[in-house]
Design an enzyme around this catalytic site. Structure first.
Site, short mmCIF file in Angstrom:
data_model
loop_
_atom_site.label_atom_id
_atom_site.label_comp_id
_atom_site.label_asym_id
_atom_site.label_seq_id
_atom_site.Cartn_x
_atom_site.Cartn_y
_atom_site.Cartn_z
CG HIS A 122 -2.04 0.96 1.11
ND1 HIS A 122 -1.92 2.30 1.40
CD2 HIS A 122 -3.31 0.77 0.68
CE1 HIS A 122 -3.08 2.89 1.17
NE2 HIS A 122 -3.93 1.99 0.73
CG ASP A 159 -8.59 -4.29 -2.82
OD1 ASP A 159 -9.79 -4.09 -2.62
OD2 ASP A 159 -7.83 -3.46 -3.32
N1 ACO Z 1 4.30 -7.79 -4.62
C1 ACO Z 1 5.63 -7.81 -4.73
N2 ACO Z 1 6.43 -6.74 -4.58
C2 ACO Z 1 5.82 -5.57 -4.32
C3 ACO Z 1 4.42 -5.47 -4.17
C4 ACO Z 1 3.65 -6.64 -4.33
N3 ACO Z 1 2.33 -6.60 -4.20
N4 ACO Z 1 4.10 -4.18 -3.92
C5 ACO Z 1 5.24 -3.49 -3.89
N5 ACO Z 1 6.29 -4.33 -4.13
C6 ACO Z 1 7.72 -3.98 -4.13
C7 ACO Z 1 8.11 -3.22 -5.39
O1 ACO Z 1 8.54 -4.11 -6.40
C8 ACO Z 1 9.22 -2.36 -4.86
O2 ACO Z 1 10.38 -3.17 -4.72
P1 ACO Z 1 11.87 -2.57 -5.00
O3 ACO Z 1 12.05 -1.53 -3.92
O4 ACO Z 1 12.76 -3.73 -4.89
O5 ACO Z 1 11.81 -1.98 -6.36
C9 ACO Z 1 8.77 -1.99 -3.44
O6 ACO Z 1 7.92 -3.08 -3.04
C10 ACO Z 1 7.99 -0.67 -3.36
O7 ACO Z 1 6.92 -0.73 -4.30
P2 ACO Z 1 6.32 0.54 -5.03
O8 ACO Z 1 5.70 0.12 -6.31
O9 ACO Z 1 7.34 1.63 -5.08
O10 ACO Z 1 5.20 0.98 -4.01
P3 ACO Z 1 4.01 1.96 -4.32
O11 ACO Z 1 3.68 2.64 -3.03
O12 ACO Z 1 4.29 2.84 -5.49
O13 ACO Z 1 2.81 0.99 -4.76
C11 ACO Z 1 0.94 -0.46 -4.69
C12 ACO Z 1 1.74 0.63 -3.95
C13 ACO Z 1 0.55 0.06 -6.10
C14 ACO Z 1 -0.34 -0.73 -3.91
C15 ACO Z 1 1.80 -1.74 -4.81
O14 ACO Z 1 2.14 -2.23 -3.53
C16 ACO Z 1 1.11 -2.84 -5.63
O15 ACO Z 1 1.24 -2.86 -6.85
N6 ACO Z 1 0.38 -3.79 -4.95
C17 ACO Z 1 -0.36 -4.82 -5.65
C18 ACO Z 1 -1.68 -4.26 -6.19
C19 ACO Z 1 -2.69 -4.02 -5.09
O16 ACO Z 1 -2.92 -4.84 -4.23
N7 ACO Z 1 -3.33 -2.84 -5.16
C20 ACO Z 1 -4.39 -2.44 -4.21
C21 ACO Z 1 -3.91 -1.36 -3.32
S1 ACO Z 1 -5.13 -0.94 -2.12
C22 ACO Z 1 -6.24 0.00 -2.96
O17 ACO Z 1 -5.95 0.68 -3.89
C23 ACO Z 1 -7.57 -0.05 -2.50
#
Ligand code: ACO
Length: 434
Positions: A312, A369
């Site tokens: 998140h 979710d």
């Molecule tokens: N699985 C694996 N790795 C992940 C995940 C995941 N679900 N989420 C983040 N990471 C990793 C990224 O690869 C990144 O790794 P790195 O530092 O080695 O490059 C690090 O964690 C940080 O991730 P970011 O993308 O920079 O985090 P951001 O805050 O931009 O993204 C998000 C947040 C979009 C929710 C992300 O965690 C994601 O894509 N999750 C999966 C989709 C999801 O569940 N979305 C629902 C969110 S809740 C809502 O909107 C109601």
């Protein structure tokens, strides 16, 4: 109003040997911000902040969340208390009006929700024009946008009519959602009933049929109320910021919310609940319930795959909504006497991820979710309607933010700047010399 939160402290910024003093703001819950509203005027510089990771786009009185502590409050009330004690309609009233309704106010608001539940019959014909497998989110966003053509009086003096518009939207989006489901099945529409509560009415429109009357169960109604409450607002997330940005151009509420619905559709935002279920189903069917391959793929830097339902932007600990939903999930399945293998897989996945260095280091916890789809599935709502359910829940938040933005004395049209990194100015090349 934000000016009363400006402190005596300032942050110092040094550029080209000159020092600028930027006011420091401390919000009602101690959130610290540097006020850069005068930055470009004073210095000629802008700030660059892709994804708005550090940017406060507005001051708001609606929702406070602490991503480090994992807490969430609507209008000052803890989400745990609201989910335990309120109906969705009470919470919708709270978000839109700023205070919990008295019995009288709740009765009046509920009466309006009943009164506005019908769709204009001409709008019902829209459903016939969509292909049977049209994504329900596409139908929802275009039909919500169309509401302003059927109720134009509401767009002329929106602030005065906000109560009616809020009730109309909350009521009609519920009807549109249920009708789109019935149409996708090719079943006759079930019209809203004035004698049913908001959630019972929705379930009845979704599942009642001329050959098999739907039995409304209190436990299912309570679970739906809880899910909608937990989704009702989450401050400046992608879809809410979209509603505010579109609305900042003084666009009517329906068009602004239609844009928010489109933003919510994305799999990185509200679309994640559907993607979680698809992921759990794949693990169940193709991996024999074994999550390890998925965890490994999520950790592989060369694989774009992400564990959906984890991570998140703001929460760096447990999402408080997730804890409530996980508990509700166990309760609903027990009450309905359902044993869902996907719940076991979800719990196994959570356990593995919470103990894996990759997820621990990056503070990746299950989000709202992760478990919600299992409850929706248990009460009969199909995967492709999950994001529509999220939209139904998020509506009061969107309305409250649109209203707050509309009434804000500091309101400005939303218009970010950029740092241009394209080609420098160059001579035009006529077509036969290219
Ligand atoms: N699985 C694996 N790795 C992940 C995940 C995941 N679900 N989420 C983040 N990471 C990793 C990224 O690869 C990144 O790794 P790195 O530092 O080695 O490059 C690090 O964690 C940080 O991730 P970011 O993308 O920079 O985090 P951001 O805050 O931009 O993204 C998000 C947040 C979009 C929710 C992300 O965690 C994601 O894509 N999750 C999966 C989709 C999801 O569940 N979305 C629902 C969110 S809740 C809502 O909107 C109601």
């Amino acid at each position: 109003m934000i000016d009363s939160f400006i402190t005596d402290q300032t942050a110092e910024l040094r550029i080209d040997g000159k020092t600028y003093h930027l006011p420091i703001i401390v919000g009602a819950e101690g959130e610290k911000a540097i006020d850069i509203r005068g930055l470009r005027r004073q210095t000629g510089y802008i700030t660059l902040d892709s994804g708005y990771m550090n940017t406060g786009s507005c001051a708001s009185t609606i929702t406070f969340l602490d991503g480090e502590k994992g807490t969430l409050c609507y209008r000052g009330y803890a989400i745990e208390d609201l989910a335990e004690n309120c109906t969705f309609v009470e919470v919708a009233y709270l978000l839109v009006h700023g205070s919990l309704p008295t019995r009288q106010e709740l009765a009046e608001f509920s009466e309006m929700l009943g009164r506005y539940a019908l769709l204009h019959e001409d709008m019902i014909r829209f459903f016939d024009s969509y292909p049977p497998n049209a994504p329900p989110m596409a139908i929802l966003s275009s039909m919500v946008n169309s509401l302003c053509s059927f109720y134009p009086e509401m767009t002329e003096n929106p602030y005065e009519n906000i109560d009616k518009m809020a009730a109309r939207l909350l009521s009609k989006v519920r009807t549109i959602a249920a009708f789109s489901y019935k149409k996708s099945l090719g079943q006759p529409l079930v019209y809203p009933r004035h004698d049913l509560s908001y959630c019972a009415n929705f379930l009845n429109m979704m599942f009642d049929s001329p050959v098999r009357p739907y039995k409304i169960r209190d436990e299912v109604v309570a679970a739906l109320n809880k899910l909608l409450i937990l989704h009702a607002d989450h401050e400046q997330n992608c879809s809410t910021s979209t509603v505010r940005l579109v609305g900042s151009a003084r666009v009517n509420l329906y068009a602004s919310i239609s844009a928010g619905i489109s933003a919510l559709w994305g799999p990185l935002h509200g679309g994640a609940n559907q993607a979680v279920m698809e992921m759990l189903e794949n693990i169940h069917h193709y991996e024999n319930g074994d999550c390890r391959k998925y965890v490994e793929r999520a950790k592989d830097p060369d694989d774009p795959f992400r564990l959906v339902g984890f991570g998140h932007r703001v929460y760096k600990t447990f999402d408080p909504r997730m804890r409530i939903i996980k508990k509700a999930c166990d309760e609903v399945l027990e009450t309905l006497n359902i044993s869902d293998p996907l719940l076991d897989i979800a719990k196994q996945l959570e356990e593995i991820a919470l103990n894996d260095e990759y997820f621990v280091e990056r503070h990746l916890y299950p989000n709202v979710d992760f478990y919600s789809g299992i409850i929706y599935r248990a009460i009969g709502i199909p995967n492709n309607m999950f994001t529509v359910m999220f939209a139904l829940g998020r509506l009061p938040g969107w309305i409250a933010h649109w209203k707050e933005m509309w009434d804000d004395p500091d309101w400005k049209i939303g218009r970010p700047r950029q740092v241009y990194i394209g080609p420098p100015r160059r001579p035009f090349v006529p077509i036969d010399q290219r």
